[in-house]
Write a protein that holds these residues in place. Structure first.
Motif, mmCIF file in Angstrom:
data_model
loop_
_atom_site.group_PDB
_atom_site.id
_atom_site.type_symbol
_atom_site.label_atom_id
_atom_site.label_comp_id
_atom_site.label_asym_id
_atom_site.label_seq_id
_atom_site.Cartn_x
_atom_site.Cartn_y
_atom_site.Cartn_z
ATOM 1 N N THR A 2 0.855 -1.199 0.000
ATOM 2 C CA THR A 2 0.000 0.000 0.000
ATOM 3 C C THR A 2 0.883 1.238 0.000
ATOM 4 O O THR A 2 1.818 1.340 0.794
ATOM 5 C CB THR A 2 -0.915 0.017 1.241
ATOM 6 O OG1 THR A 2 -1.663 -1.199 1.271
ATOM 7 C CG2 THR A 2 -1.872 1.196 1.209
ATOM 8 N N TYR B 144 0.626 5.172 0.482
ATOM 9 C CA TYR B 144 -0.161 6.337 0.887
ATOM 10 C C TYR B 144 0.506 7.584 0.297
ATOM 11 O O TYR B 144 1.726 7.754 0.407
ATOM 12 C CB TYR B 144 -0.201 6.450 2.413
ATOM 13 C CG TYR B 144 -0.860 5.268 3.085
ATOM 14 C CD1 TYR B 144 -2.254 5.178 3.151
ATOM 15 C CD2 TYR B 144 -0.119 4.227 3.644
ATOM 16 C CE1 TYR B 144 -2.883 4.088 3.760
ATOM 17 C CE2 TYR B 144 -0.729 3.136 4.244
ATOM 18 C CZ TYR B 144 -2.109 3.088 4.300
ATOM 19 O OH TYR B 144 -2.728 2.002 4.895
ATOM 20 N N VAL C 223 -4.200 10.619 0.485
ATOM 21 C CA VAL C 223 -4.417 11.038 1.876
ATOM 22 C C VAL C 223 -4.475 12.569 1.930
ATOM 23 O O VAL C 223 -3.517 13.226 1.515
ATOM 24 C CB VAL C 223 -3.250 10.549 2.775
ATOM 25 C CG1 VAL C 223 -3.465 10.972 4.226
ATOM 26 C CG2 VAL C 223 -3.069 9.045 2.671
ATOM 27 N N ALA D 224 5.979 4.658 9.385
ATOM 28 C CA ALA D 224 5.540 3.329 9.819
ATOM 29 C C ALA D 224 6.679 2.570 10.477
ATOM 30 O O ALA D 224 7.839 2.660 10.053
ATOM 31 C CB ALA D 224 5.001 2.535 8.627
ATOM 32 N N VAL E 56 1.315 2.277 11.582
ATOM 33 C CA VAL E 56 1.517 3.686 11.233
ATOM 34 C C VAL E 56 1.556 4.494 12.522
ATOM 35 O O VAL E 56 0.678 4.355 13.394
ATOM 36 C CB VAL E 56 0.400 4.181 10.288
ATOM 37 C CG1 VAL E 56 0.504 5.687 10.064
ATOM 38 C CG2 VAL E 56 0.487 3.435 8.954
ATOM 39 N N PHE F 116 -5.695 4.955 8.106
ATOM 40 C CA PHE F 116 -4.700 3.896 8.266
ATOM 41 C C PHE F 116 -5.291 2.734 9.064
ATOM 42 O O PHE F 116 -5.970 2.960 10.077
ATOM 43 C CB PHE F 116 -3.468 4.455 8.985
ATOM 44 C CG PHE F 116 -2.942 5.705 8.319
ATOM 45 C CD1 PHE F 116 -2.265 5.632 7.118
ATOM 46 C CD2 PHE F 116 -3.171 6.961 8.885
ATOM 47 C CE1 PHE F 116 -1.815 6.788 6.485
ATOM 48 C CE2 PHE F 116 -2.732 8.119 8.265
ATOM 49 C CZ PHE F 116 -2.046 8.035 7.058
ATOM 50 N N PHE G 177 -3.106 2.885 13.757
ATOM 51 C CA PHE G 177 -2.526 4.215 13.957
ATOM 52 C C PHE G 177 -2.158 4.365 15.419
ATOM 53 O O PHE G 177 -2.994 4.167 16.302
ATOM 54 C CB PHE G 177 -3.519 5.317 13.555
ATOM 55 C CG PHE G 177 -2.946 6.702 13.748
ATOM 56 C CD1 PHE G 177 -2.080 7.245 12.812
ATOM 57 C CD2 PHE G 177 -3.259 7.452 14.880
ATOM 58 C CE1 PHE G 177 -1.529 8.511 12.997
ATOM 59 C CE2 PHE G 177 -2.715 8.713 15.077
ATOM 60 C CZ PHE G 177 -1.848 9.246 14.133
#
Ligand SMILES: NC(=O)NCCC[C@H](N)C(=O)O
Length: 280
Positions: A151, A153, A182, A196, A202, A215, A218
């Motif tokens: 993934t 972001y 985001v 991360a 994250v 996320f 988090f």
């Protein structure tokens, strides 16, 4: 490169020696791009903080120490050609993003930083990587790109525009990545707000994260500089000396934590992530 000492209160001399031995044996793919600070560093951009005087000599020493910390943990550093006329060029992460053997040369959102990509392009071509370039009217800063597994972001709203997200998605989806846009309104870059841990958690400084629920996991950390980690290996992170409470939390979590003082780069809204690009 340099062998200047960095601080790590969990490491003994023996562990340090082992790390250095590992560095000597590092496989060729464990490399990191770095770019030494420009003579004009003090003229770097600031957006979200007040301009403060930057001590360029101290910055040079801090950069040498940062590079030494990477090398001691098995990363062979490769210098992108220095550019004394480009104040922010030390923040090499913004000029190129790597996805394994695939390099995306960016198109920085700040006009003053656009020429930084010339040297970054040369460096990734010299490494023999497959290379693509973000093209106008897109803008994309590497500091807006956080990869967690497959993934990716991408912070949108500051230096990276929607077309930048679109072009990155076009490049990465065929390579098996999901690109998640985001919203970013409170920090310079996505990775100024979140990064991360090695297990994919994250971590972030919540006051500058628009929507933590984007996320899957988090963890809100108690210091702004604590939101920035460089993963050195599956159990070790590199972070700023300016976040001691967060470092203690990460150690409690079972991680080894290496700290470096990067105060002069923090005055320019830089952080540990933006001073290198890791080739994995
Ligand atoms: N990825 C990053 O967080 N880069 C920091 C860039 C700081 C630089 N002074 C800038 O404003 O572009």
């Amino acid at each position: 490169m340099s062998t200047a000492a960095y601080s790590s209160d969990t490491e003994t001399d023996a562990v340090q020696a082992a790390a250095e031995a590992d560095a000597a044996d590092a496989p060729p793919h464990r490399r990191a791009l770095v770019r030494r600070p420009a003579a004009s560093l003090a003229d770097g951009l600031v957006t979200h903080i007040e301009k403060a005087d930057v001590d360029v000599e101290l910055a040079r020493a801090q950069w040498v120490n940062y590079v030494a910390a990477l090398e001691a943990h098995g990363w062979r550093t490769i210098e992108v050609e220095p550019r004394d006329d480009l104040p922010d060029s030390v923040f090499v992460e913004d000029a190129v993003v790597l996805f394994g053997p695939f390099a995306v040369v960016t198109r920085p959102g700040a006009d003053a930083r656009k020429p930084e990509t010339v040297g970054a392009l040369r460096a990734v071509v010299d490494l023999g990587l497959e290379v693509a370039e973000i093209e106008a009217p897109a803008t994309l800063d590497g500091g807006d790109v956080l990869t967690v597994g497959r993934t990716v972001y991408v912070g949108r709203g500051g230096r990276t525009n929607p077309e930048g997200v679109r072009q990155l998605r076009f490049l990465l989806e065929p390579r098996g990545y999901e690109v998640v846009s985001v919203p970013m309104t409170k920090a310079l870059h996505l990775k100024s707000a979140v990064t991360a841990l090695p297990d994919g958690t994250v971590i972030g400084w919540e006051p500058v994260v628009d929507d933590p629920e984007i996320f899957p996991t988090f963890w809100a950390v108690p210091e702004e500089a604590g939101a920035h980690v460089v993963v050195l290996d599956p159990h070790t992170v590199l972070m700023s000396a300016a976040a001691p409470r967060t470092a203690a939390l990460f150690r409690d979590h079972g991680l080894d934590v290496v700290t470096v003082d990067i105060s002069e780069f923090e005055k320019l809204e830089g952080c540990v992530t933006c001073l290198s690009v890791r080739v994995r």
